[in-house]
Design a protein around this motif. Structure first.
Motif, PDB file in Angstrom:
ATOM      1  N   UNK A  33      56.078  72.844  63.270  1.00 27.66           N
ATOM      2  CA  UNK A  33      56.258  71.878  64.350  1.00 27.66           C
ATOM      3  C   UNK A  33      56.266  70.465  63.782  1.00 27.66           C
ATOM      4  N   UNK A  34      57.108  69.639  64.356  1.00 27.03           N
ATOM      5  CA  UNK A  34      57.226  68.264  63.899  1.00 27.03           C
ATOM      6  C   UNK A  34      58.258  68.068  62.815  1.00 27.03           C
ATOM      7  N   UNK A  35      58.822  69.172  62.328  1.00 20.41           N
ATOM      8  CA  UNK A  35      59.825  69.077  61.265  1.00 20.41           C
ATOM      9  C   UNK A  35      61.129  68.484  61.809  1.00 20.41           C
ATOM     10  N   UNK A  36      61.732  67.610  61.028  1.00 19.18           N
ATOM     11  CA  UNK A  36      63.051  67.077  61.350  1.00 19.18           C
ATOM     12  C   UNK A  36      64.084  67.883  60.570  1.00 19.18           C
ATOM     13  N   UNK A  37      65.028  68.473  61.282  1.00 18.85           N
ATOM     14  CA  UNK A  37      66.066  69.302  60.668  1.00 18.85           C
ATOM     15  C   UNK A  37      67.387  68.549  60.770  1.00 18.85           C
TER      16      UNK A  37
ATOM     17  N   UNK B  86      57.736  60.948  55.728  1.00 17.71           N
ATOM     18  CA  UNK B  86      58.108  62.316  55.365  1.00 17.71           C
ATOM     19  C   UNK B  86      58.111  62.444  53.845  1.00 17.71           C
ATOM     20  N   UNK B  87      57.269  63.308  53.315  1.00 20.94           N
ATOM     21  CA  UNK B  87      57.108  63.400  51.874  1.00 20.94           C
ATOM     22  C   UNK B  87      57.661  64.678  51.261  1.00 20.94           C
ATOM     23  N   UNK B  88      57.707  65.747  52.059  1.00 22.24           N
ATOM     24  CA  UNK B  88      58.161  67.034  51.539  1.00 22.24           C
ATOM     25  C   UNK B  88      59.493  67.400  52.208  1.00 22.24           C
ATOM     26  N   UNK B  89      60.523  67.557  51.404  1.00 19.46           N
ATOM     27  CA  UNK B  89      61.864  67.818  51.921  1.00 19.46           C
ATOM     28  C   UNK B  89      62.448  69.052  51.242  1.00 19.46           C
ATOM     29  N   UNK B  90      62.970  69.946  52.052  1.00 21.06           N
ATOM     30  CA  UNK B  90      63.639  71.128  51.516  1.00 21.06           C
ATOM     31  C   UNK B  90      65.138  71.023  51.760  1.00 21.06           C
ATOM     32  N   UNK B  91      65.910  71.247  50.712  1.00 19.37           N
ATOM     33  CA  UNK B  91      67.372  71.242  50.800  1.00 19.37           C
ATOM     34  C   UNK B  91      67.857  72.677  50.782  1.00 19.37           C
ATOM     35  N   UNK B  92      68.601  73.067  51.793  1.00 16.68           N
ATOM     36  CA  UNK B  92      69.195  74.398  51.847  1.00 16.68           C
ATOM     37  C   UNK B  92      70.653  74.278  51.419  1.00 16.68           C
ATOM     38  N   UNK B  93      70.972  74.829  50.268  1.00 17.57           N
ATOM     39  CA  UNK B  93      72.336  74.740  49.757  1.00 17.57           C
ATOM     40  C   UNK B  93      72.439  73.678  48.679  1.00 17.57           C
TER      41      UNK B  93
ATOM     42  N   UNK C   2      61.299  81.094  53.779  1.00 17.69           N
ATOM     43  CA  UNK C   2      59.969  81.240  54.377  1.00 17.69           C
ATOM     44  C   UNK C   2      58.858  80.744  53.447  1.00 17.69           C
ATOM     45  N   UNK C   3      59.161  80.608  52.159  1.00 20.67           N
ATOM     46  CA  UNK C   3      58.180  80.093  51.205  1.00 20.67           C
ATOM     47  C   UNK C   3      58.037  78.576  51.299  1.00 20.67           C
ATOM     48  N   UNK C   4      59.123  77.892  51.689  1.00 21.71           N
ATOM     49  CA  UNK C   4      59.138  76.431  51.645  1.00 21.71           C
ATOM     50  C   UNK C   4      59.153  75.763  53.026  1.00 21.71           C
ATOM     51  N   UNK C   5      59.731  76.420  54.033  1.00 25.29           N
ATOM     52  CA  UNK C   5      59.852  75.813  55.353  1.00 25.29           C
ATOM     53  C   UNK C   5      58.503  75.431  55.977  1.00 25.29           C
ATOM     54  N   UNK C   6      57.444  76.262  55.853  1.00 24.53           N
ATOM     55  CA  UNK C   6      56.185  75.924  56.517  1.00 24.53           C
ATOM     56  C   UNK C   6      55.539  74.628  56.030  1.00 24.53           C
ATOM     57  N   UNK C   7      55.915  74.162  54.855  1.00 23.32           N
ATOM     58  CA  UNK C   7      55.312  72.941  54.313  1.00 23.32           C
ATOM     59  C   UNK C   7      56.263  71.751  54.314  1.00 23.32           C
ATOM     60  N   UNK C   8      57.431  71.929  54.908  1.00 21.56           N
ATOM     61  CA  UNK C   8      58.455  70.888  54.860  1.00 21.56           C
ATOM     62  C   UNK C   8      58.385  69.932  56.049  1.00 21.56           C
ATOM     63  N   UNK C   9      58.412  68.627  55.754  1.00 26.07           N
ATOM     64  CA  UNK C   9      58.483  67.604  56.805  1.00 26.07           C
ATOM     65  C   UNK C   9      59.918  67.451  57.298  1.00 26.07           C
ATOM     66  N   UNK C  10      60.849  67.640  56.367  1.00 25.01           N
ATOM     67  CA  UNK C  10      62.279  67.518  56.676  1.00 25.01           C
ATOM     68  C   UNK C  10      63.018  68.663  55.995  1.00 25.01           C
ATOM     69  N   UNK C  11      63.985  69.227  56.717  1.00 26.78           N
ATOM     70  CA  UNK C  11      64.861  70.256  56.144  1.00 26.78           C
ATOM     71  C   UNK C  11      66.294  69.793  56.314  1.00 26.78           C
TER      72      UNK C  11
ATOM     73  N   UNK D 273      66.656  68.580  65.775  1.00 29.69           N
ATOM     74  CA  UNK D 273      67.817  68.645  64.882  1.00 29.69           C
ATOM     75  C   UNK D 273      68.593  67.347  65.045  1.00 29.69           C
ATOM     76  N   UNK D 274      68.765  66.632  63.959  1.00 30.59           N
ATOM     77  CA  UNK D 274      69.536  65.384  63.977  1.00 30.59           C
ATOM     78  C   UNK D 274      70.842  65.616  63.233  1.00 30.59           C
ATOM     79  N   UNK D 275      71.947  65.488  63.944  1.00 34.60           N
ATOM     80  CA  UNK D 275      73.264  65.734  63.356  1.00 34.60           C
ATOM     81  C   UNK D 275      73.680  64.531  62.501  1.00 34.60           C
TER      82      UNK D 275
END
Length: 288
Positions: free
Chosen positions: A88-92, A4-11, A57-66, A116-118
């Motif tokens: 699809x395939x994204x780990x949240x 996983x190379x692209x990660x988006x942090x929300x918050x 919506x700008x970053x989620x489509x390219x994210x491997x992990x959120x 979704x992994x808690x």
């Protein structure tokens, strides 16, 4: 090679910001989503994120992990609103300190083809905001993965690779019920005690100045984010009430021994506590 190379942090608060700093240092492409534009600007300025804004919506489509580093009560509605942009395939994942309060609702909102992994990183500070973010708080910290019936080994391995890469120490896998019971005892009860101690002190008392560092150490965690911790307490109230009740029983026993001038009862309590403390230390050392 990183899966996983692209990660988006929300918050981009203390925890989310610390994640971003650590991930960027390790070569991940990190994006940030945050309501405050100032936090985004600050994060870009120090190299914590490549880009960011308030439009997921700008970053989620390219994210491997959120990684959603929001308050617990915000996660479900956030997924409901923005889940359609996740590929699809994204780990949240999350960083919330309680789980049972929203596990079912979150699983119902996870987009098809995603998981979704808690998770619960046992790291952070009493301060709030990106300006207090520091990847050093993650180094060697415990990391909890909270397994549910739908949790896959693939998700666990993906997250384990990431958090190990950025410096977390021991990774433990637990279930929802055990997690929330343990958190009530190890995290929420100490916070409740600290708040009680500092609030019970008379305004004109010289207690703090006399006791000094000991008092400050005991009450340090009373300086907490009232919005977040109110959610955490109420979301885990059954476990916390049970834990407080057990604590009250033990404290009442010590109080009664003092009333009765019962030195033997006090000694018995001290011997028991010393024994349990030594057992905990031995257990800790055995695991090293």
């Amino acid at each position: 090679m990183k899966q996983d190379k692209v990660i988006t942090i929300v918050g981009l608060g203390v925890v989310g910001g610390s994640y971003a700093i650590a991930l960027s240092k390790k070569g991940y492409t990190v994006y940030g989503v945050n309501r405050s534009s100032q936090s985004i600007e600050d994060a870009i300025a120090v190299g914590a994120i490549k880009d960011g804004g308030n439009m997921p919506e700008k970053f989620f489509p390219q994210s491997d992990v959120i990684i959603i580093a929001l308050y617990p009560n915000q996660i479900v509605s956030y997924l409901e609103q923005y889940g359609k942009y996740i590929k699809k395939g994204c780990l949240i994942s999350d960083v919330a300190g309680i789980k049972s309060h929203f596990v079912t609702q979150i699983n119902d909102k996870v987009p098809d083809g995603c998981e979704f992994l808690f998770c619960h990183p046992m790291a952070g500070r009493e301060k709030r905001g990106f300006k207090y973010a520091d990847d050093r708080v993650l180094q060697g910290a415990n990391f909890l993965i909270v397994s549910t019936p739908g949790t896959t080994q693939n998700a666990i391995e993906r997250m384990s690779e990431i958090v190990t890469d950025i410096g977390f120490g021991r990774i433990r896998i637990t279930d929802v019920e055990t997690h929330d019971k343990v958190i009530a005892y190890t995290s929420q009860l100490p916070h409740a005690i600290a708040v009680s101690l500092i609030n019970s002190d008379d305004e004109d008392s010289d207690t703090a100045s006399y006791i000094g560092d000991s008092y400050r150490d005991l009450t340090r965690i009373a300086n907490i984010n009232e919005d977040l911790w109110s959610e955490l307490f109420l979301g885990n109230k059954d476990n916390l009430i049970s834990t407080i009740s057990r604590f009250e029983t033990q404290l009442a026993g010590i109080k009664q021994a003092l009333i009765d001038n019962d030195a033997e009862q006090l000694k018995s309590a001290f011997i028991k506590s010393s024994g349990r403390r030594l057992a905990l230390e031995k257990k800790k050392n055995d695991k090293k």
